[in-house]
Design an enzyme around this catalytic site. Structure first.
Site, PDB file in Angstrom:
ATOM      1  N   GLU A   1       1.547   4.139  -9.157  1.00 30.30           N
ATOM      2  CA  GLU A   1       1.305   5.524  -9.600  1.00 30.30           C
ATOM      3  C   GLU A   1       1.538   6.558  -8.505  1.00 30.30           C
ATOM      4  O   GLU A   1       1.785   7.720  -8.786  1.00 30.30           O
ATOM      5  CB  GLU A   1      -0.118   5.665 -10.163  1.00 30.30           C
TER       6      GLU A   1
ATOM      7  N   HIS B   1      -0.003   0.180  -5.748  1.00 31.73           N
ATOM      8  CA  HIS B   1      -0.253   1.315  -6.652  1.00 31.73           C
ATOM      9  C   HIS B   1       1.057   2.018  -6.993  1.00 31.73           C
ATOM     10  O   HIS B   1       1.454   2.933  -6.277  1.00 31.73           O
ATOM     11  CB  HIS B   1      -1.183   2.319  -5.970  1.00 31.73           C
TER      12      HIS B   1
ATOM     13  N   GLU C   1      -2.204  24.720   2.163  1.00 30.17           N
ATOM     14  CA  GLU C   1      -3.289  25.021   1.233  1.00 30.17           C
ATOM     15  C   GLU C   1      -4.611  24.731   1.924  1.00 30.17           C
ATOM     16  O   GLU C   1      -4.780  23.665   2.509  1.00 30.17           O
ATOM     17  CB  GLU C   1      -3.137  24.132  -0.016  1.00 30.17           C
TER      18      GLU C   1
ATOM     19  N   ILE D   1      -1.767  23.117  -7.682  1.00 25.68           N
ATOM     20  CA  ILE D   1      -0.635  23.281  -8.603  1.00 25.68           C
ATOM     21  C   ILE D   1       0.210  24.484  -8.175  1.00 25.68           C
ATOM     22  O   ILE D   1       1.444  24.442  -8.218  1.00 25.68           O
ATOM     23  CB  ILE D   1      -1.131  23.499 -10.063  1.00 25.68           C
TER      24      ILE D   1
ATOM     25  N   CYS E   1      -3.943  -2.938  -8.939  1.00 32.30           N
ATOM     26  CA  CYS E   1      -4.808  -3.267  -7.807  1.00 32.30           C
ATOM     27  C   CYS E   1      -6.020  -4.077  -8.272  1.00 32.30           C
ATOM     28  O   CYS E   1      -5.858  -5.227  -8.643  1.00 32.30           O
ATOM     29  CB  CYS E   1      -5.172  -2.011  -7.024  1.00 32.30           C
TER      30      CYS E   1
HETATM   31  N1  GLN Z   1     -11.353  -3.610  -4.367  1.00 32.77           N
HETATM   32  C1  GLN Z   1     -10.089  -4.245  -4.324  1.00 32.77           C
HETATM   33  C2  GLN Z   1      -9.639  -4.570  -2.917  1.00 32.77           C
HETATM   34  O1  GLN Z   1     -10.116  -4.026  -1.964  1.00 32.77           O
HETATM   35  C3  GLN Z   1      -9.041  -3.409  -5.050  1.00 32.77           C
HETATM   36  C4  GLN Z   1      -8.818  -2.077  -4.428  1.00 32.77           C
HETATM   37  C5  GLN Z   1      -8.150  -1.103  -5.352  1.00 32.77           C
HETATM   38  O2  GLN Z   1      -8.171  -1.255  -6.575  1.00 32.77           O
HETATM   39  N2  GLN Z   1      -7.576  -0.047  -4.798  1.00 32.77           N
HETATM   40  O3  GLN Z   1      -8.779  -5.384  -2.719  1.00 32.77           O
END
Ligand code: GLN
Length: 533
Positions: free
Chosen positions: A513, A511, A145, A22, A384
């Protein structure tokens, strides 16, 4: 290496988990606000090549860069605070350093020399600290870091590299040391001794810190600061306090008020010039303080550890603030969810996120959750593995394939609605071999995802998976109400599924995020929270 680049080294002492990441991200933010080009990199002393193979219990979330490097979660802070895009050059481990040196030795590059920690390992560390692999960068500051705590045996080569670089770089190198000042309740006193020891240890390695940041849970009087300054050979105006804050995003402002950025500029001999531009950041903080109405979101996953879903948590919090609500996150252990208790487990939640993950443990709970939220029209975001569980649930309970599964969980299932990707079939190694990094995705016009993204037809999102929606079932899904609205154009892989008749039911194979930042929160999270509230 650019002749004008300055290098800031951040080390930590006394205990781990002080929030070095941070502080590093905050320094990056403050220098950016003064118009400087910065990057932030993390050097981790462990021997794994990257944290991709680490269990989240060991090291929290694995953060993925655009170029597909699996990295430490601190890189998520760097990106969220500064909006920079990190790459494989921003995350280095002892394992990578040794691998480079050993590969070179095997090629014969060292011409018969004995390979040693000093100078060969330290030279490779220095080369990477100076970002020699990125010769075209024009950076004013490189913030490095170093993970771990001063005194760790394994971080010694990193400290030696910093010591040498300070000599080489002179004023262009600044060492910031972060320590902890505990409060002893019985004595009703703050104790600076551990800090003094930590600085002595650093000095013993030949490094004199220029700047100290003291983590404290209580305010430290100026007299104590002065004491630390004089014992540690640091100027009084270079001793800063990092007190507990209501939000990590307040830290840059607190550091600026105390003059941390100004101290760094003084040290490297750059002019202080005009006031830094922090307006958009301050506006965000203002929004954050005003967002008091609470909404409750359930995170259904198997890792009962805050750091395991770090970027998802931050993305939800940020999306809440931009929706003028305070998001209260509840971890719900998917291993404990059954058809009998699901209603009770999810009670009171305005929305549910079905989290990413690997392996069998806890997946039935995710599938039961998905069925429940689908039928009860509760906003649901599958990420995912979470998206894959939405797809499996739909196959089992809508398409009627009771044994539908992912090949990951059941190698023999006749209804492998989630299957191993073709290019993955001959891969045996586990490290760095998934489908990783940013890929384009084409959105179907008119879909909810398309609207959420502001009607962009092509987006880029980051991936980390081996398994994928099985296109053999695509038509059947679409005819029965689950639409495949995001497709990778070149590989034809399904990246987004949604149920348009539902309030909000979207699963992404990627993802989102990883790309949500403080000033640019991710549109899907924004849209999700908007519906939840
Ligand atoms: N285990 C799943 C895959 O390999 C999803 C991976 C994850 O959620 N990052 O496709």
């Amino acid at each position: 290496m650019n002749k004008k680049t300055n290098y800031i080294f951040i080390t930590g002492g006394v205990v781990s988990s002080l929030g070095k990441g941070i502080i590093s991200a905050s320094i990056g933010k403050l220098l950016q606000a003064r118009g400087y080009q910065v990057t932030i990199q993390k050097f981790d002393p462990y021997i794994n090549i990257d944290p991709g193979t680490l269990n989240p219990y060991e090291h929290g979330e694995c953060y993925v860069t655009m170029d597909g490097m699996e990295t430490d979660l601190d890189l998520g802070h760097y990106e969220r605070f500064t909006g920079i895009h990190t790459t494989q050059h921003n995350s280095i481990t002892t394992g990578r350093i040794y691998k480079t040196v050993i590969d070179r030795e095997r090629r014969g590059d060292y011409l018969g020399k004995t390979i040693q920690v000093v100078p060969h390992i330290t030279d490779e560390i220095k080369r990477r600290m100076l970002r020699m692999d990125e010769p075209d960068e024009h950076l004013d500051f490189v913030i490095t870091e170093v993970g771990g705590t001063i005194g760790d045996i394994e971080s010694a080569p990193f400290m030696e590299a910093i010591r040498q670089l300070r000599w080489q770089l002179g004023r262009r190198a600044v060492c910031v040391h972060l320590t902890y000042v505990p409060y002893l309740k019985a004595a009703e006193e703050m104790k600076t001794k551990p800090t003094q020891h930590s600085v002595k240890e650093l000095q013993g390695m030949g490094i004199q810190p220029d700047i100290l940041v003291l983590r404290t849970e209580r305010h430290l009087e100026d007299a104590m600061r002065a004491k630390v300054a004089s014992f540690c050979n640091v100027e009084l105006n270079c001793v800063f306090l990092s007190e507990d804050m209501p939000s990590i995003y307040e830290v840059p402002v607190s550091m600026q008020q105390q003059g941390l950025d100004a101290a760094i500029l003084r040290k490297v001999g750059l002019p202080l010039s005009e006031q830094p531009d922090m307006q958009s950041w301050l506006d965000f903080l203002d929004k954050q303080r005003r967002a008091t109405r609470e909404i409750h979101i359930g995170l259904v996953g198997k890792y009962d550890l805050q750091d395991a879903y770090k970027s998802i948590r931050e993305s939800l919090n940020l999306a809440g603030i931009y929706n003028d609500v305070k998001t209260i996150l509840h971890f719900i252990n998917s291993e404990q969810i059954t058809s009998e208790n699901v209603a009770e487990q999810l009670a009171g939640m305005a929305g549910i996120v079905i989290c990413p993950g690997f392996g069998q443990r806890g997946i039935e709970g995710k599938i039961i959750t998905s069925q429940y939220t689908r039928i009860h029209n509760i906003p649901t975001f599958g990420i995912c593995l979470g998206m894959q569980m939405m797809v499996i649930e739909f196959a089992r309970n809508v398409l009627g394939y009771k044994d539908a599964n992912s090949r990951e969980m059941d190698n023999k299932t006749p209804h492998n609605v989630i299957d191993l990707m073709e290019e993955q079939k001959n891969i045996m190694d586990k490290g760095g071999t998934m489908r990783l990094g940013a890929y384009p995705c084409a959105l179907r016009a008119g879909s909810r995802a398309y609207e959420a993204y502001g009607q962009h037809s092509i987006i880029m999102e980051r991936h980390r998976h081996r398994y994928e929606f099985n296109n053999a079932y695509k038509e059947e899904y679409e005819q029965n109400g689950m639409q495949c609205v995001g497709i990778n154009p070149s590989a034809n892989l399904v990246e987004i599924v949604e149920i348009p008749t539902h309030r909000w039911f979207i699963g992404t194979q990627y993802h989102p995020e990883y790309t949500s930042t403080v000033l640019h929160p991710h549109p899907l999270f924004i849209s999700f929270i908007q519906t939840c509230k």
